[in-house]
Design an enzyme around this catalytic site. Structure first.
Site, mmCIF file in Angstrom:
data_model
loop_
_atom_site.group_PDB
_atom_site.id
_atom_site.type_symbol
_atom_site.label_atom_id
_atom_site.label_comp_id
_atom_site.label_asym_id
_atom_site.label_seq_id
_atom_site.Cartn_x
_atom_site.Cartn_y
_atom_site.Cartn_z
ATOM 1 N NE ARG A 1 -4.290 -1.773 1.801
ATOM 2 C CZ ARG A 1 -4.515 -2.807 2.599
ATOM 3 N NH1 ARG A 1 -3.733 -2.999 3.651
ATOM 4 N NH2 ARG A 1 -5.497 -3.643 2.357
ATOM 5 C CD GLU B 1 6.643 16.791 -21.928
ATOM 6 O OE1 GLU B 1 6.021 17.826 -21.569
ATOM 7 O OE2 GLU B 1 6.089 15.701 -22.135
ATOM 8 C CE LYS C 1 -0.836 13.971 -14.254
ATOM 9 N NZ LYS C 1 -1.151 14.464 -15.616
ATOM 10 C CG HIS D 1 6.128 11.561 -24.212
ATOM 11 N ND1 HIS D 1 4.771 11.338 -24.201
ATOM 12 C CD2 HIS D 1 6.336 12.661 -23.432
ATOM 13 C CE1 HIS D 1 4.180 12.249 -23.453
ATOM 14 N NE2 HIS D 1 5.103 13.065 -22.980
ATOM 15 C CE LYS E 1 4.668 18.025 -13.822
ATOM 16 N NZ LYS E 1 5.435 16.910 -14.366
ATOM 17 C CG HIS F 1 -0.676 11.055 -24.247
ATOM 18 N ND1 HIS F 1 -1.285 11.251 -23.022
ATOM 19 C CD2 HIS F 1 0.648 11.226 -24.031
ATOM 20 C CE1 HIS F 1 -0.372 11.540 -22.116
ATOM 21 N NE2 HIS F 1 0.812 11.527 -22.707
ATOM 22 N NE ARG G 1 -0.033 17.345 -12.261
ATOM 23 C CZ ARG G 1 0.513 16.468 -11.450
ATOM 24 N NH1 ARG G 1 0.151 16.420 -10.173
ATOM 25 N NH2 ARG G 1 1.433 15.621 -11.882
ATOM 26 C CG HIS H 1 0.940 15.882 -23.028
ATOM 27 N ND1 HIS H 1 1.627 17.064 -23.188
ATOM 28 C CD2 HIS H 1 1.786 15.019 -22.413
ATOM 29 C CE1 HIS H 1 2.847 16.920 -22.681
ATOM 30 N NE2 HIS H 1 2.976 15.699 -22.211
ATOM 31 C CG ASN I 1 -2.562 17.292 -19.425
ATOM 32 O OD1 ASN I 1 -1.683 16.457 -19.242
ATOM 33 N ND2 ASN I 1 -3.555 17.483 -18.567
ATOM 34 C CD GLU J 1 -3.990 16.161 -14.978
ATOM 35 O OE1 GLU J 1 -3.544 16.589 -16.050
ATOM 36 O OE2 GLU J 1 -3.954 14.964 -14.651
#
Length: 336
Positions: A113, A177, A135, A251, A214, A239, A228, A235, A232, A224
């Site tokens: 956990r 990025e 993330k 990427h 960031k 993606h 935030r 993206h 993206n 998010e």
């Protein structure tokens, strides 16, 4: 330099220092079981230097590439942790790029956990973006990052010296990025990247400024729910392009193309020029319906719409909710 991330109960340091890989004990407790996760493309010297500082370490390696950020390798990390009797007091260290950090962090978030996770990014893409923010995840069912958690690292250790072994393509795809963050949030950083004659000579400044963007955005919106989402930019379509490319495009290259679709006017032309300067793609010839099918599974989708990020002026951005029909028109009508 050291940036301190703080949001609610989440606190950790982001260390940006040349030579940091050789003295990680300054920032984390190495006197415990540590699982080092790295892909087989990492220079062996980096692994040796890290393991030499961790007396109770184990090493898990996996084949390089996005296609290997999958449930089989995720499962294999967990099996290795169990096999060697790792407890909640132990830790996982990701040494490598975004794929390694995403998958190692996800395993750390699930094992018992949640156990401590440290990120030592060795690619520019991971240093300026994916290592910060919590993330984690893997690709599943042909959809990028479709399974994952938010699990913040206990520290991020960025050593720009590790970029010396990157070829131009990997360095420049990571720069995409930084261009993304500059286009949405920092016109001065964009101008620096735009005008730089020596990218490597400016890389420490680029890393620091991109990380600062960031950090501030994620501190304000760690889960998010709002601002935030600006991270993206490029993206939503990027993606989908990445999934369809089957590994042919990296990427950052896919994000580069995605930014062109989601920018307009002078900003679009400046973004196009800076991407071209660094050999990044600005066009693609992919089936619109196939791209829309993948966008339909986008994590940012809310019922029938996806929140997209648009740049019309460098240094600022806006959010737009677009349905699949509107996204389809965007893909078909924007002349790239």
């Amino acid at each position: 330099m050291i940036e301190h991330f703080h949001s609610g109960t989440i606190d950790y340091d982001i260390v940006i220092r040349r030579g940091a890989l050789g003295c990680i004990g300054k920032w984390l407790n190495v006197d415990r079981n540590i699982m080092v996760v790295a892909d087989d493309g990492i220079p062996a010297d980096y692994i040796r230097r890290l393991i030499a500082q961790c007396p109770h370490s184990r090493l898990f390696t996996f084949p390089q590439g996005e296609k290997n950020k999958n449930i089989d390798n995720f499962k294999a990390i967990l099996e290795k942790l169990l096999e060697h009797g790792f407890t909640r007091k132990d830790a996982v260290i990701a040494l490598g790029g975004g794929v390694t950090g995403d998958m190692a962090g996800f395993a750390a978030s699930c094992y018992m956990r949640g156990i401590d996770f440290y990120n030592i990014p060795t690619t520019l893409l991971a240093q300026v973006d994916s290592s910060v923010g919590g993330k984690t995840g893997i690709d599943f069912g042909g959809i990028k990052n479709s399974i994952g958690t938010f699990h913040h690292p206990k520290a991020v250790i960025i050593d720009p010296d590790t970029l010396e072994t990157l070829d131009h393509r990997l360095l420049h795809e990571g720069l995409a990025e930084a261009i993304k963050m500059a286009a949405t949030s920092d016109s001065g950083l964009f101008e620096l990247i735009e005008s730089a004659d020596d990218l490597r000579g400016n890389i420490d400044t680029i890393i620091a400024r991109a990380v600062n963007i960031k950090k501030k955005v994620v501190e304000e919106d760690p889960d998010e729910k709002g601002i935030r989402k600006l991270l993206n930019f490029g993206h939503t379509i990027g993606h989908a392009i990445e999934s369809l490319s089957g590994g042919e495009l990296l990427h950052g290259e896919c994000v580069a193309i995605g930014m062109i679709y989601m920018s307009d006017g002078e900003a679009r032309e400046r973004i196009r020029r800076v991407l071209t300067k660094y050999g990044l793609p600005t066009t693609c010839n992919m089936d619109t319906d196939a791209l829309l099918s993948l966008i339909r599974h986008d994590k940012k989708r809310e019922e029938s719409t996806v929140t997209t990020v648009h740049v019309e002026k460098i240094g600022s951005c806006s959010f737009r909710k677009m349905n699949l029909h509107e996204l389809g028109n965007c893909l078909k009508n924007k002349e790239l």
